[in-house]
Motif scaffolding. Structure first.
Motif, mmCIF file in Angstrom:
data_model
loop_
_atom_site.group_PDB
_atom_site.id
_atom_site.type_symbol
_atom_site.label_atom_id
_atom_site.label_comp_id
_atom_site.label_asym_id
_atom_site.label_seq_id
_atom_site.Cartn_x
_atom_site.Cartn_y
_atom_site.Cartn_z
ATOM 1 N N MET A 87 30.191 32.122 -17.963
ATOM 2 C CA MET A 87 29.324 31.234 -18.580
ATOM 3 C C MET A 87 30.123 30.234 -19.160
ATOM 4 S SD MET A 87 26.644 34.159 -20.263
ATOM 5 C CE MET A 87 25.773 32.794 -20.993
ATOM 6 N N VAL A 88 31.003 30.534 -19.781
ATOM 7 C CA VAL A 88 32.026 29.371 -20.375
ATOM 8 C C VAL A 88 32.778 28.690 -19.330
ATOM 9 C CG1 VAL A 88 34.186 29.009 -21.323
ATOM 10 C CG2 VAL A 88 32.641 31.129 -22.225
ATOM 11 N N LEU A 89 33.103 29.312 -18.196
ATOM 12 C CA LEU A 89 33.381 28.331 -17.038
ATOM 13 C C LEU A 89 32.501 27.228 -16.645
ATOM 14 C CD1 LEU A 89 35.151 31.016 -14.803
ATOM 15 C CD2 LEU A 89 36.367 29.049 -15.759
ATOM 16 N N GLU A 90 31.133 27.702 -16.462
ATOM 17 C CA GLU A 90 30.081 26.729 -16.129
ATOM 18 C C GLU A 90 29.984 25.828 -17.226
ATOM 19 O OE1 GLU A 90 27.040 25.764 -13.645
ATOM 20 O OE2 GLU A 90 28.042 27.521 -13.250
ATOM 21 N N MET A 91 30.242 25.788 -18.495
ATOM 22 C CA MET A 91 30.402 24.607 -19.583
ATOM 23 C C MET A 91 31.322 23.582 -19.039
ATOM 24 S SD MET A 91 29.872 27.079 -22.922
ATOM 25 C CE MET A 91 29.810 25.585 -23.997
ATOM 26 N N PHE A 92 32.637 24.311 -18.338
ATOM 27 C CA PHE A 92 33.473 23.333 -18.398
ATOM 28 C C PHE A 92 33.437 22.560 -16.719
ATOM 29 C CE2 PHE A 92 34.959 25.461 -22.073
ATOM 30 C CZ PHE A 92 35.734 24.342 -22.569
ATOM 31 N N VAL A 93 32.613 22.954 -15.892
ATOM 32 C CA VAL A 93 32.645 22.441 -14.616
ATOM 33 C C VAL A 93 32.238 20.884 -14.639
ATOM 34 C CG1 VAL A 93 31.166 22.317 -12.400
ATOM 35 C CG2 VAL A 93 31.380 24.582 -13.547
ATOM 36 N N GLU A 94 33.113 20.123 -13.971
ATOM 37 C CA GLU A 94 33.221 18.837 -13.777
ATOM 38 C C GLU A 94 32.113 18.467 -12.618
ATOM 39 O OE1 GLU A 94 34.451 16.784 -15.918
ATOM 40 O OE2 GLU A 94 35.863 17.972 -16.997
ATOM 41 N N GLU A 95 31.439 17.205 -12.886
ATOM 42 C CA GLU A 95 30.745 16.643 -11.767
ATOM 43 C C GLU A 95 31.363 16.448 -10.457
ATOM 44 O OE1 GLU A 95 27.893 12.528 -11.092
ATOM 45 O OE2 GLU A 95 29.085 12.839 -12.758
ATOM 46 N N GLY A 96 30.753 16.741 -9.274
ATOM 47 C CA GLY A 96 31.146 16.729 -8.024
ATOM 48 C C GLY A 96 31.632 15.289 -7.643
ATOM 49 N N PRO A 97 32.054 15.325 -6.309
ATOM 50 C CA PRO A 97 32.526 14.055 -5.899
ATOM 51 C C PRO A 97 31.310 12.985 -5.904
ATOM 52 C CG PRO A 97 33.361 15.613 -4.480
ATOM 53 C CD PRO A 97 32.620 16.445 -5.356
ATOM 54 N N VAL A 98 31.442 11.724 -6.030
ATOM 55 C CA VAL A 98 30.217 10.551 -6.502
ATOM 56 C C VAL A 98 30.079 9.927 -5.042
ATOM 57 C CG1 VAL A 98 29.703 8.605 -7.765
ATOM 58 C CG2 VAL A 98 31.082 10.621 -8.782
ATOM 59 N N PHE A 99 28.732 9.937 -4.752
ATOM 60 C CA PHE A 99 28.365 9.125 -3.751
ATOM 61 C C PHE A 99 27.939 7.876 -4.095
ATOM 62 C CE2 PHE A 99 27.662 13.498 -2.092
ATOM 63 C CZ PHE A 99 27.656 13.480 -0.660
ATOM 64 N N ASP A 100 28.558 6.783 -3.547
ATOM 65 C CA ASP A 100 28.399 5.215 -4.068
ATOM 66 C C ASP A 100 27.014 4.933 -3.288
ATOM 67 O OD1 ASP A 100 30.641 5.026 -5.166
ATOM 68 O OD2 ASP A 100 31.867 4.430 -3.330
ATOM 69 N N THR A 101 26.536 5.338 -2.293
ATOM 70 C CA THR A 101 25.059 5.362 -1.847
ATOM 71 C C THR A 101 24.658 6.696 -1.279
ATOM 72 O OG1 THR A 101 25.946 4.799 0.421
ATOM 73 C CG2 THR A 101 25.734 3.150 -0.830
ATOM 74 N N ALA A 102 23.417 6.796 -1.408
ATOM 75 C CA ALA A 102 22.887 8.217 -1.196
ATOM 76 C C ALA A 102 22.971 8.399 0.321
ATOM 77 C CB ALA A 102 21.189 8.000 -1.476
ATOM 78 N N ILE A 103 22.822 7.450 1.146
ATOM 79 C CA ILE A 103 23.031 7.874 2.625
ATOM 80 C C ILE A 103 23.997 6.810 2.984
ATOM 81 C CG2 ILE A 103 22.189 7.928 4.922
ATOM 82 C CD1 ILE A 103 19.556 8.560 3.513
ATOM 83 N N HIS A 104 25.211 7.285 3.571
ATOM 84 C CA HIS A 104 26.264 6.448 3.926
ATOM 85 C C HIS A 104 25.844 5.619 5.222
ATOM 86 C CE1 HIS A 104 30.446 4.910 4.898
ATOM 87 N NE2 HIS A 104 30.843 5.377 3.834
#
Length: 337
Positions: A87-104
C-alpha cells in the motif's frame, strides 16, 4: 518527488503508530539500504535486530515483532507488513509515460476497428480488422492487435506485445512488454512417409478474464479447437509458457520460467513456483502449491503441496532428501567410492 508525513502514511495503512518522526518520507526501501528520509519494513522477527543500525526514519512491522523506540524514528505496527508495504509503494507510484496525443499519427488502425472513449494508442501500433477496444485502453508504442480481437476497459498493453487474431482480453488487465497472446500451439506429428513432421493447425483462441497480469516475454498459446483460458485475477510472471487448451481458474499465480503443457487444468488459487513444469493433461485442484523447479506429471487434489521431480507430496519429498543426505554421509564415513 512525492513526499508524505508518517501520519499520512498511517492514515492509508491504518496501523498502530508506536513512535513518531518529523522527517518527511521520500520513499520506501529495504532494511539494509534505507536512507534517513525513507521508510522500511520488517516482516520477520529474525530481522528485528537490524533496526538498531538501520538509517530509515520509519519502519512498518508485523504485530508479533517488538522494537525498541529510537528518537525521531517512527514505528508502525500492522497485521501484515508485506501488505502494508504494498500500500505504501502504491502511494509513491509515479505517473506512467505521457502521451502527447491520444492516438499517435503513426498508428495504423483499420477502418472497421472500434476504439472506445479515452483510449490512448502509441506510435507504431497496429490495430486490425474488427478489433474492439473498450473505454480507457492504453496501448504503448509498437503494440500489435490482430483481427477480431476484443480488449476490455482500462486494460494496459506495453510495447512490443502481440495479440493475435480473435483473442478476448478482459478489463483492467496489464500485459507487459513483448508478451504474445494467441501464438500457434505446439503441435506436430511424424508424417506417414517418415520424412518429416506434420504441423497441427490451431484454430481456437485465447480468452483472458478481468484483472489479469501477464509478465514480459510470456506466451499464451491459442487453443487447438476452442480456447486457452485464464481466469479473473491471475498473475503470470515473466518468461512463462502456457500451452494450448490449458485452463487456469481464478487468482492463480505462476512464477518466472514456469510452464503449462497442453490441456492442463488449474483450479482456483493455484500457485506454481519458478521454473516448475506441469505435464500435459494434468489437473491440479483448488489451492494446490507447486514448489519451484518441480516437474508435475500426476493430478493432485485440492490443497496439495507438491515438490520435486517428479513432484510428490512436499513432506514426502523433504523426507526423501533427508534420507539421501544421511546415506551420502554414511558412505563417506565408510570410505565407499
Amino acid at each position: 518527488m512525492k513526499t508524505f508525513t508518517i501520519q499520512q502514511i498511517n492514515d492509508v495503512i491504518k496501523g498502530e503508530l508506536l513512535s513518531n518522526t518529523t522527517q518527511l518520507i521520500t520513499g520506501p526501501e529495504q532494511l539494509e539500504q534505507a536512507g534517513e528520509s525513507q521508510i522500511t519494513f520488517i516482516g520477520h522477527k529474525k530481522y528485528a535486530k537490524s533496526w538498531d543500525t538501520c538509517k530509515a526514519c520509519a519502519v512498518i512491522i508485523n504485530a508479533d515483532i517488538e522494537l525498541t523506540p529510537i528518537d525521531n524514528k517512527a514505528i508502525i505496527k500492522v497485521k501484515n507488513a508485506d501488505v502494508a508495504m504494498a500500500m505504501v509503494l502504491e502511494m509513491f507510484v509515479e505517473e506512467g509515460p505521457v502521451f502527447d496525443t491520444a492516438i499517435h499519427p503513426t498508428a495504423t488502425i483499420h477502418a472497421t476497428a472500434t476504439i472506445g472513449e479515452g483510449c490512448q494508442i502509441g506510435a507504431g501500433c497496429y490495430i486490425g480488422k474488427n478489433v474492439v477496444l473498450g473505454k480507457g485502453v492504453t496501448l504503448y508504442p509498437n503494440v500489435t492487435i490482430l483481427d477480431e480481437t476484443s480488449i476490455g476497459a482500462a486494460t494496459t498493453i506495453w510495447s512490443g506485445s502481440v495479440i493475435r487474431e480473435k483473442c478476448v482480453i478482459g478489463a483492467y488487465c496489464i500485459i507487459h512488454p513483448n508478451a504474445t497472446i494467441g501464438a500457434d500451439g505446439f503441435g506436430f506429428r511424424p508424417s506417414p512417409d517418415g520424412r518429416g513432421l506434420i504441423k497441427i493447425p490451431h484454430i481456437g483462441n485465447v480468452v483472458i478474464g478481468n484483472g489479469v497480469e501477464i509478465g514480459a516475454n510470456s506466451c499464451v498459446d491459442r487453443g487447438k479447437f476452442s480456447a486457452t483460458t485464464i481466469g479473473d485475477g491471475c498473475k503470470i510472471d515473466n518468461l512463462v509458457q502456457i500451452g494450448h487448451n490449458s485452463k487456469m481458474g481464478r487468482c492463480c499465480i505462476m512464477a518466472g520460467s514456469s510452464g503449462l503443457a497442453g490441456s492442463v487444468t488449474l483450479g482456483d488459487g493455484v500457485i506454481v513456483g519458478g521454473g516448475a513444469c506441469i505435464s500435459d493433461h494434468v489437473t491440479l485442484g483448488n489451492g494446490v502449491q507447486v514448489g519451484g523447479q518441480s516437474g508435475v506429471i500426476n493430478n493432485f487434489s485440492d490443497g496439495a503441496k507438491v515438490l520435486g521431480y517428479p513432484a510428490i507430496d512436499s513432506r514426502d519429498a523433504l523426507k526423501q532428501w533427508v534420507i539421501l543426505r544421511k546415506l551420502v554421509k554414511e558412505s563417506k564415513s565408510h570410505n565407499y567410492s
